[in-house]
Design an enzyme around this catalytic site. Structure first.
Site, PDB file in Angstrom:
ATOM      1  N   SER A 193       0.824  -1.208   0.000  1.00  0.00           N
ATOM      2  CA  SER A 193       0.000   0.000   0.000  1.00  0.00           C
ATOM      3  C   SER A 193       0.856   1.255   0.000  1.00  0.00           C
ATOM      4  CB  SER A 193      -0.896  -0.006   1.248  1.00  0.00           C
ATOM      5  OG  SER A 193      -1.475   1.256   1.480  1.00  0.00           O
ATOM      6  N   TYR A 244      -1.659   0.392  10.356  1.00  0.00           N
ATOM      7  CA  TYR A 244      -1.869  -0.332   9.096  1.00  0.00           C
ATOM      8  C   TYR A 244      -0.662  -0.182   8.180  1.00  0.00           C
ATOM      9  CZ  TYR A 244      -3.613  -1.199   4.374  1.00  0.00           C
ATOM     10  OH  TYR A 244      -3.765  -1.650   3.079  1.00  0.00           O
TER      11      TYR A 244
END
Length: 335
Positions: free
Chosen positions: A130, A154
């Site tokens: 990501s 995250y």
């Protein structure tokens, strides 16, 4: 033809990757825990689409990537040649509220898969990473050498996953690739994303709600471009051991995005603003020159064209999809 294991294959990106593989004639096993992080009816629709495309070349297994016995069983007895690891506990904001939540899936689950993939001779392991790994902006657009200072738990788990993949490539000779996705969108995406919320509110005559001043920018990547990048890795080893950006190369402010959704839906509404959300990045912008060089990646769908396609899809699927979007808005507004 290749047999691929797609983890998280009932989710948004995973199901599109699985469908793309099936459309090319490959065999696909999907492993998904069916976590009700968002409404499971969307995941059921995703799986049904794969069944319709693949027939007996498609198999769904319900379970977690953290289940070592199950993972080893899938890789040892079904001749899996390539793993597309899309499973993750998503959500930057969710990880800020509960920092432990993403660790088990995003880190422990990845390790479980890497160890089994090495043991049973998988020929390539494609890891979904990501743009959240970048965090603080040193310069734009981000290239893969930009500093990585994640601003959420995250993002930290995704960066750790990249390093584990690198080590398995270097130490254990398991070919791995990590693809850094930049805000992927398109049909059947999670109901709590900005584009779904903007579209839903506009078609119902409500103004889109922008968190912050709306001047933050995003590099939105259409799902078809992400699928193309993944499927290219079936046939090339040029990316083995690499981390590669997958974005659109262009950015748009959230304010401009909301205005474009208003235009596409024909809504007679203005804009509303709310307090910014913790840990949201101010800007994202992908330099995809490395992907262009290594896998001939050429993103083909710009944000305005992609939003138009999504609005059309939303209208066609409004009866079953919209109730879940409205529910996600209610959860968000009460949080």
């Amino acid at each position: 033809m290749t047999h691929a294991l797609v983890t998280g294959g009932a989710g948004f990106i995973g199901s599109h990757v699985a469908a793309g593989l099936l459309e090319r004639g490959h065999t696909v096993t999907v492993l998904d825990v069916l976590d009700p992080y968002y409404d499971l009816r969307i995941k059921e629709q995703n799986l049904e689409r794969c069944r319709e495309i693949g027939g007996d070349r498609f198999r769904f297994v319900e379970g977690s990537v953290t289940d070592e016995e199950l993972v080893r069983s899938l890789l040892s007895s079904h001749d899996v040649e390539i793993v597309y690891h899309q499973a993750a506990q998503a959500g930057v904001r969710t990880s800020v509220e509960n920092p432990k939540k993403p660790h088990r899936i995003n880190t422990t689950g990845l390790l479980t898969l890497l160890m089994a993939a090495d043991e049973f001779g998988v020929r390539r392991f494609v890891n979904a990473s990501s743009s959240s790994v970048y965090g603080e902006v040193e310069y734009l657009p981000y290239d893969e050498d930009h500093q990585t200072v994640p601003q959420s738990p995250y993002g930290v788990t995704k960066l750790a996953g990249e390093h584990y993949c690198r080590l398995w490539d270097e130490i254990y000779d398991l070919p791995t690739v990590s693809l850094r996705y930049f805000t992927v969108y398109g049909p059947r995406m999670r109901p709590n994303m900005a584009i779904t919320n903007f579209t839903s509110r506009c078609v119902n005559g409500d103004p889109p709600v922008i968190y912050g001043d709306g001047k933050q920018t995003r590099d939105f990547t259409y799902i078809d471009d992400v699928v193309d990048a993944n499927l290219t890795l079936l046939d090339t080893d040029d990316c083995d051991g690499e981390v590669v950006n997958v974005g659109s190369t262009r950015t748009i402010t959230i304010e401009e995005l909301a205005t474009h959704v208003i235009d596409e839906t024909g809504a007679d509404v203005g804009l509303e603003y709310a307090d910014p959300k913790e840990a949201d990045a101010r800007h994202t912008h992908a330099d995809v020159s490395k992907a262009c060089d290594l896998i001939d990646y050429e993103p083909s769908t710009g944000i305005r064209e992609g939003v138009s396609q999504f609005v059309d899809w939303y209208r066609d699927n409004r009866d079953w999809y919209e109730p879940m979007v409205l529910e996600s808005q209610t959860v968000r507004s009460s949080a």
